[in-house]
Design a protein around this motif. Structure first.
Motif, PDB file in Angstrom:
ATOM      1  N   ARG A 144      -9.874 -12.073  -4.955  1.00 32.96           N
ATOM      2  CA  ARG A 144     -10.983 -11.426  -4.240  1.00 32.96           C
ATOM      3  C   ARG A 144     -10.507 -10.286  -3.355  1.00 32.96           C
ATOM      4  O   ARG A 144     -11.202  -9.887  -2.418  1.00 32.96           O
ATOM      5  N   TYR A 145      -9.321  -9.774  -3.615  1.00 36.21           N
ATOM      6  CA  TYR A 145      -8.762  -8.786  -2.696  1.00 36.21           C
ATOM      7  C   TYR A 145      -9.625  -7.534  -2.583  1.00 36.21           C
ATOM      8  O   TYR A 145      -9.714  -6.930  -1.513  1.00 36.21           O
ATOM      9  N   GLN A 146     -10.301  -7.166  -3.689  1.00 32.09           N
ATOM     10  CA  GLN A 146     -11.100  -5.924  -3.614  1.00 32.09           C
ATOM     11  C   GLN A 146     -12.251  -6.080  -2.631  1.00 32.09           C
ATOM     12  O   GLN A 146     -12.507  -5.206  -1.811  1.00 32.09           O
ATOM     13  N   ARG A 169      -1.735  -3.230  -6.807  1.00 33.66           N
ATOM     14  CA  ARG A 169      -3.200  -3.044  -6.795  1.00 33.66           C
ATOM     15  C   ARG A 169      -3.743  -3.128  -5.374  1.00 33.66           C
ATOM     16  O   ARG A 169      -4.597  -2.344  -4.973  1.00 33.66           O
ATOM     17  N   LEU A 170      -3.228  -4.093  -4.610  1.00 32.23           N
ATOM     18  CA  LEU A 170      -3.700  -4.255  -3.231  1.00 32.23           C
ATOM     19  C   LEU A 170      -3.386  -3.003  -2.405  1.00 32.23           C
ATOM     20  O   LEU A 170      -4.248  -2.481  -1.695  1.00 32.23           O
ATOM     21  N   VAL A 171      -2.153  -2.531  -2.504  1.00 29.90           N
ATOM     22  CA  VAL A 171      -1.754  -1.339  -1.742  1.00 29.90           C
ATOM     23  C   VAL A 171      -2.623  -0.145  -2.147  1.00 29.90           C
ATOM     24  O   VAL A 171      -3.112   0.608  -1.296  1.00 29.90           O
ATOM     25  N   ASP A 172      -2.851   0.022  -3.429  1.00 31.31           N
ATOM     26  CA  ASP A 172      -3.668   1.157  -3.883  1.00 31.31           C
ATOM     27  C   ASP A 172      -5.096   1.045  -3.362  1.00 31.31           C
ATOM     28  O   ASP A 172      -5.697   2.043  -2.949  1.00 31.31           O
ATOM     29  N   ALA A 173      -5.636  -0.164  -3.360  1.00 35.49           N
ATOM     30  CA  ALA A 173      -7.005  -0.357  -2.852  1.00 35.49           C
ATOM     31  C   ALA A 173      -7.061  -0.028  -1.357  1.00 35.49           C
ATOM     32  O   ALA A 173      -8.012   0.609  -0.886  1.00 35.49           O
ATOM     33  N   LEU A 174      -6.052  -0.435  -0.617  1.00 37.29           N
ATOM     34  CA  LEU A 174      -6.031  -0.134   0.822  1.00 37.29           C
ATOM     35  C   LEU A 174      -5.989   1.372   1.044  1.00 37.29           C
ATOM     36  O   LEU A 174      -6.788   1.932   1.804  1.00 37.29           O
ATOM     37  N   LEU A 175      -5.071   2.027   0.355  1.00 38.59           N
ATOM     38  CA  LEU A 175      -4.914   3.471   0.562  1.00 38.59           C
ATOM     39  C   LEU A 175      -6.174   4.227   0.138  1.00 38.59           C
ATOM     40  O   LEU A 175      -6.584   5.178   0.802  1.00 38.59           O
ATOM     41  N   ALA A 176      -6.803   3.767  -0.938  1.00 37.46           N
ATOM     42  CA  ALA A 176      -8.032   4.436  -1.394  1.00 37.46           C
ATOM     43  C   ALA A 176      -9.138   4.321  -0.344  1.00 37.46           C
ATOM     44  O   ALA A 176     -10.065   5.128  -0.309  1.00 37.46           O
ATOM     45  N   ASN A 177      -9.019   3.318   0.526  1.00 40.78           N
ATOM     46  CA  ASN A 177     -10.016   3.129   1.586  1.00 40.78           C
ATOM     47  C   ASN A 177      -9.519   3.613   2.948  1.00 40.78           C
ATOM     48  O   ASN A 177     -10.099   3.277   3.977  1.00 40.78           O
ATOM     49  N   GLY A 178      -8.437   4.339   2.944  1.00 40.58           N
ATOM     50  CA  GLY A 178      -7.925   4.920   4.189  1.00 40.58           C
ATOM     51  C   GLY A 178      -7.312   3.901   5.133  1.00 40.58           C
ATOM     52  O   GLY A 178      -7.281   4.114   6.345  1.00 40.58           O
ATOM     53  N   ILE A 179      -6.813   2.785   4.601  1.00 41.93           N
ATOM     54  CA  ILE A 179      -6.222   1.728   5.435  1.00 41.93           C
ATOM     55  C   ILE A 179      -4.711   1.696   5.189  1.00 41.93           C
ATOM     56  O   ILE A 179      -4.261   1.571   4.049  1.00 41.93           O
ATOM     57  N   GLN A 180      -3.930   1.795   6.258  1.00 38.58           N
ATOM     58  CA  GLN A 180      -2.471   1.819   6.099  1.00 38.58           C
ATOM     59  C   GLN A 180      -1.921   0.407   5.915  1.00 38.58           C
ATOM     60  O   GLN A 180      -2.151  -0.454   6.753  1.00 38.58           O
ATOM     61  N   PRO A 181      -1.166   0.192   4.847  1.00 32.78           N
ATOM     62  CA  PRO A 181      -0.554  -1.134   4.672  1.00 32.78           C
ATOM     63  C   PRO A 181       0.681  -1.316   5.558  1.00 32.78           C
ATOM     64  O   PRO A 181       1.553  -0.451   5.596  1.00 32.78           O
ATOM     65  N   ASP A 213       7.061   3.987  -2.284  1.00 35.29           N
ATOM     66  CA  ASP A 213       6.519   5.347  -2.271  1.00 35.29           C
ATOM     67  C   ASP A 213       5.203   5.403  -1.497  1.00 35.29           C
ATOM     68  O   ASP A 213       4.839   6.436  -0.960  1.00 35.29           O
ATOM     69  N   ARG A 214       4.495   4.268  -1.399  1.00 32.12           N
ATOM     70  CA  ARG A 214       3.184   4.265  -0.738  1.00 32.12           C
ATOM     71  C   ARG A 214       3.147   3.477   0.567  1.00 32.12           C
ATOM     72  O   ARG A 214       2.376   3.786   1.453  1.00 32.12           O
ATOM     73  N   VAL A 215       3.973   2.435   0.655  1.00 28.69           N
ATOM     74  CA  VAL A 215       3.996   1.660   1.903  1.00 28.69           C
ATOM     75  C   VAL A 215       4.985   2.330   2.852  1.00 28.69           C
ATOM     76  O   VAL A 215       6.140   2.550   2.483  1.00 28.69           O
ATOM     77  N   LYS A 216       4.545   2.647   4.060  1.00 26.91           N
ATOM     78  CA  LYS A 216       5.427   3.350   4.992  1.00 26.91           C
ATOM     79  C   LYS A 216       5.735   2.550   6.254  1.00 26.91           C
ATOM     80  O   LYS A 216       6.348   3.069   7.191  1.00 26.91           O
ATOM     81  N   ASN A 217       5.287   1.308   6.287  1.00 23.07           N
ATOM     82  CA  ASN A 217       5.615   0.446   7.427  1.00 23.07           C
ATOM     83  C   ASN A 217       6.029  -0.924   6.908  1.00 23.07           C
ATOM     84  O   ASN A 217       5.247  -1.586   6.214  1.00 23.07           O
ATOM     85  N   TRP A 218       7.252  -1.320   7.229  1.00 26.69           N
ATOM     86  CA  TRP A 218       7.841  -2.555   6.714  1.00 26.69           C
ATOM     87  C   TRP A 218       8.271  -3.462   7.847  1.00 26.69           C
ATOM     88  O   TRP A 218       8.930  -3.012   8.787  1.00 26.69           O
ATOM     89  N   ILE A 219       7.915  -4.727   7.721  1.00 28.36           N
ATOM     90  CA  ILE A 219       8.367  -5.753   8.662  1.00 28.36           C
ATOM     91  C   ILE A 219       9.216  -6.721   7.837  1.00 28.36           C
ATOM     92  O   ILE A 219       8.721  -7.290   6.853  1.00 28.36           O
TER      93      ILE A 219
END
Ligand code: GCO
Length: 455
Positions: free
Chosen positions: A58-60, A101-113, A154-160
């Motif tokens: 249900r991530y979308q 897919r999750l990262v792409d969905a976040l970025l498409a909605n302007g949400i930083q992962p 290439d898309r995630v710019k913050n890592w913990i």
């Protein structure tokens, strides 16, 4: 209360085992939390994370809810056994695909992962080979980090790197109330050391695979105070603060392990093979790899009272025991000033370049009313007061860059099962229906209007 910086990020957080479900789908391997939750008697309500919030499917919809709230950023974790079912070696592409897919969905909605690499779900096969007390797990973590950051970097710019190494080592290996459920002080100290070491060893790998990214670690920090001015209570405070906070902060910021605690642990015979025998040449340097930020999870303070002398000989008690009226449903005291104190202290003592509150939130069980509305005013008050405390810290110069509410949605609260609801979104675990609680609407309004002056 207005947070002035235009770049301040307002977010929410979750973790893989607590929300994803799909515990054995698409090639995922077993994790220590699968094994632990499947063991009768371990989880309060006898439940497991097999389905949890079914976020995997249900991530979308969940990303759409994040968008509706207006989140700038979303912190989630990756399930290592989805990526490397055997812990090391063969990569399970379907696992990577899910996070892509999750990262792409976040970025498409302007949400930083904001991606946490380890939020406690170690592959069971690695546990069978010794788990975190074994030094080889450090190498395995670096291999896993390499695979994940090559794929998403290439898309995630913050890592913990890690979430709360204290919980993973002490709760998991000493108290035994988290997976893997061991009770052994020696292995807890080794586990803590290897978690820290694997953090430091992973930092350069992340930087190489994810250009321009920022890297940090998240600690659960607890501001502590002595209950009185007595020497005994001060010593209880010293030990508690050392055990929870300094044991992790000191080596991360180049100070080695705190000598007073090393003495305590030697006295208690917690040191396998002699004093700090698990620390090898260069470990301290590796652990202290310079990072871009520190993540702070804040839930409570601790009032430290000595157990060593009888209560009547240890008076007066200056700080009263907090009453039930200031406690959340999980029985944790509500104490917003503690957030100010811990942020300020970390900034003043260790000078991280940047800080995030990577978790803060409250468990209140308010359920939908007859109209299907969840009136969780207590959570709104909790968040408002903690945001204000963070604001005060920023006014004192603390370089706080963002705030992640725990949690985006109600979920599997570890040993407590589904008995505690931390979400700003209500989840019906039978139907998987989601309802934005009043706190989610309040947060949405807050982000749109007050925060960042965006209107
Ligand atoms: C932690 C974890 C979260 C918890 C939250 C509430 O801090 O223990 O990061 O997974 O669910 O803190 O206990």
């Amino acid at each position: 209360m207005v947070t002035s910086s235009k770049t301040f990020l307002w977010g929410a957080a979750t973790s893989s085992y607590q929300i994803e479900g799909a515990w054995n789908e698409d090639g995922k391997g077993e994790s220590i939390w699968d094994r632990y939750a499947h063991t009768p008697g371990r989880i309060k309500d006898g439940k497991t994370g097999d389905v949890a919030c079914d976020h995997y499917h249900r991530y979308q919809n969940d990303v759409a809810l994040m968008k509706q709230i207006g989140l700038d950023a979303y912190r989630f974790s990756i399930a290592w056994p989805r990526i490397l079912p055997e812990g090391r070696g063969a990569v399970n592409q379907r696992g990577l695909d899910f996070y892509n897919r999750l990262v792409d969905a976040l970025l498409a909605n302007g949400i930083q992962p904001f991606v946490t690499l380890y939020h406690w779900d170690l592959p069971q096969v690695l546990q069978d080979k010794g788990g975190w007390p074994a030094r080889a797990t450090v190498e395995a973590f670096v291999e896993y980090t390499d695979v994940v950051t090559r794929s998403l970097g290439d898309r995630v710019k913050n890592w913990i790197t890690h979430n709360e190494p204290w919980c993973a080592s002490v709760l998991g290996q000493l108290v035994g109330v988290h997976a893997p459920g061991a009770q052994d002080a020696e292995s807890a100290l080794c586990a803590a050391h290897h978690l820290l070491l694997s953090h430091g060893a992973a930092v350069p790998v992340i930087r190489a695979n994810s250009l321009g990214s920022e890297v940090g670690i998240t600690l659960n920090l607890i501001p502590a105070v002595p209950a009185s001015g007595s020497t005994a209570d001060y010593d209880a405070y010293r030990q508690y603060d050392g055990h929870i906070n300094r044991w992790f902060l000191d080596p991360l910021y180049g100070r080695d392990y705190p000598p007073d605690l090393v003495r305590d642990y030697m006295r208690k015979a917690y040191m396998p093979g002699g004093e700090l025998a698990f620390v090898k040449a260069d470990d301290y340097r590796t652990i202290a790899a310079p990072c871009d930020f520190l993540g702070v999870n804040y839930y409570m303070r601790e009032i430290c009272r000595s157990q060593d002398i009888p209560e009547e000989e240890n008076q007066p008690r200056d700080i009263p025991v907090p009453g039930p009226e200031v406690r959340t449903d999980i029985n944790w005291e509500v104490h917003p000033d503690g957030l100010f104190e811990i942020l300020y202290r970390v900034h003043a003592t260790y000078r991280p370049r940047k800080l995030y509150v990577t978790e803060n939130g409250s468990s209140y069980g308010d359920a939908p009313d007859a109209e299907g509305r969840v009136r969780d005013e207590r959570r709104i008050a909790y968040l408002r007061d903690h945001f204000a405390a963070a604001q005060r810290a920023m006014e004192q110069g603390v370089p706080l860059a963002g705030y992640f509410v725990w949690s985006l949605m109600d979920n599997f609260e570890w040993g407590e099962g589904f008995t505690q609801r931390f979400g700003i979104i209500w989840v019906d675990y039978e139907t998987q229906e989601r309802i934005l609680k009043d706190s989610a609407h309040w947060y949405a309004d807050f982000i749109r209007t007050t925060a960042n002056g965006r209107e």
